[in-house]
Design a protein around this motif. Structure first.
Motif, mmCIF file in Angstrom:
data_model
loop_
_atom_site.group_PDB
_atom_site.id
_atom_site.type_symbol
_atom_site.label_atom_id
_atom_site.label_comp_id
_atom_site.label_asym_id
_atom_site.label_seq_id
_atom_site.Cartn_x
_atom_site.Cartn_y
_atom_site.Cartn_z
ATOM 1 N N ALA A 59 1.227 -1.110 0.156
ATOM 2 C CA ALA A 59 -0.056 0.072 -0.383
ATOM 3 C C ALA A 59 0.567 1.623 -0.221
ATOM 4 O O ALA A 59 0.553 2.366 -0.661
ATOM 5 C CB ALA A 59 -1.131 -0.122 1.006
ATOM 6 N N GLU A 60 1.695 0.758 0.525
ATOM 7 C CA GLU A 60 3.504 2.475 0.760
ATOM 8 C C GLU A 60 3.594 2.446 -1.024
ATOM 9 O O GLU A 60 3.451 3.743 -0.936
ATOM 10 C CB GLU A 60 3.811 1.891 1.849
ATOM 11 C CG GLU A 60 3.926 2.237 3.173
ATOM 12 C CD GLU A 60 4.728 1.796 3.559
ATOM 13 O OE1 GLU A 60 5.949 1.055 3.700
ATOM 14 O OE2 GLU A 60 4.654 2.346 5.177
ATOM 15 N N GLY A 61 3.772 1.749 -1.413
ATOM 16 C CA GLY A 61 4.330 1.898 -3.115
ATOM 17 C C GLY A 61 5.468 1.526 -2.829
ATOM 18 O O GLY A 61 6.700 1.944 -1.515
ATOM 19 N N PRO A 62 6.454 2.298 -3.817
ATOM 20 C CA PRO A 62 7.888 1.766 -4.514
ATOM 21 C C PRO A 62 8.556 2.823 -3.798
ATOM 22 O O PRO A 62 9.843 3.017 -3.667
ATOM 23 C CB PRO A 62 8.152 2.252 -5.690
ATOM 24 C CG PRO A 62 6.479 2.090 -6.389
ATOM 25 C CD PRO A 62 5.573 1.971 -5.829
ATOM 26 N N THR A 63 7.722 4.366 -3.745
ATOM 27 C CA THR A 63 8.644 5.655 -3.413
ATOM 28 C C THR A 63 9.249 5.310 -1.663
ATOM 29 O O THR A 63 10.478 5.755 -1.583
ATOM 30 C CB THR A 63 7.344 6.687 -3.479
ATOM 31 O OG1 THR A 63 6.494 6.804 -2.311
ATOM 32 C CG2 THR A 63 7.246 7.293 -4.565
ATOM 33 N N LEU A 64 8.301 4.754 -0.791
ATOM 34 C CA LEU A 64 8.888 4.640 0.046
ATOM 35 C C LEU A 64 9.512 3.125 0.808
ATOM 36 O O LEU A 64 10.581 3.046 1.685
ATOM 37 C CB LEU A 64 7.903 4.502 1.673
ATOM 38 C CG LEU A 64 7.081 5.688 0.894
ATOM 39 C CD1 LEU A 64 6.002 5.351 2.638
ATOM 40 C CD2 LEU A 64 7.342 6.924 1.610
ATOM 41 N N ALA A 65 10.118 2.646 -0.311
ATOM 42 C CA ALA A 65 10.918 1.316 -0.229
ATOM 43 C C ALA A 65 12.373 1.684 -0.237
ATOM 44 O O ALA A 65 12.424 2.573 -0.682
ATOM 45 C CB ALA A 65 10.799 0.471 -1.523
ATOM 46 N N THR A 66 12.561 0.632 -0.077
ATOM 47 C CA THR A 66 14.819 0.608 0.252
ATOM 48 C C THR A 66 14.746 -0.257 0.010
ATOM 49 O O THR A 66 14.266 -1.528 -0.158
ATOM 50 C CB THR A 66 15.277 0.228 1.753
ATOM 51 O OG1 THR A 66 14.254 0.982 2.797
ATOM 52 C CG2 THR A 66 16.437 0.069 1.963
ATOM 53 N N PRO A 67 15.943 -0.419 -1.316
ATOM 54 C CA PRO A 67 15.937 -0.735 -2.184
ATOM 55 C C PRO A 67 16.893 -2.325 -2.201
ATOM 56 O O PRO A 67 17.553 -2.115 -0.850
ATOM 57 C CB PRO A 67 17.369 -0.596 -3.572
ATOM 58 C CG PRO A 67 16.521 1.106 -3.686
ATOM 59 C CD PRO A 67 16.291 1.837 -1.736
#
Length: 75
Positions: A59-67
Motif C-alpha cells: 500500500a505504501e508503494g515503491p517510493t518509500l521502499a528501500t532497494p
C-alpha cells in the motif's frame, strides 16, 4: 460500493480504537482486517505478521521502499 453490515459491538470498539491508532476510518480498519484474514487463509504457510507487513508495504508503494542490495554488493 459500500454495504452496511452488522457487527458485534465489541468488534466495532476494537476497530474504532485500532483505526484511530493507525489513522484509518473504522470501515477502512475492518476492510484491512478482512484483507489480511483473506490473504492469510489463502497463504496458510506464511506468518500472519508477514502477511500484514507485506500488505502495508504494498500500500505504501515503491517510493518509500528501500532497494534490496544483496550481501557482497554493498559499498
Amino acid at each position: 460500493m459500500g454495504m452496511p453490515v452488522r457487527i458485534n459491538d465489541d468488534l466495532y470498539e476494537q476497530a474504532r480504537a485500532q483505526a484511530q491508532a493507525e489513522r484509518r476510518t473504522i470501515a477502512g480498519q475492518i476492510e484491512f482486517w478482512a484483507v489480511v484474514g483473506r490473504t492469510a487463509l489463502d497463504n496458510p504457510d506464511l506468518p500472519i505478521d508477514f502477511v500484514r507487513d507485506l500488505l502495508v508495504a504494498r500500500a505504501e508503494g515503491p517510493t518509500l521502499a528501500t532497494p534490496f542490495v544483496p550481501e557482497g554488493k554493498r559499498d
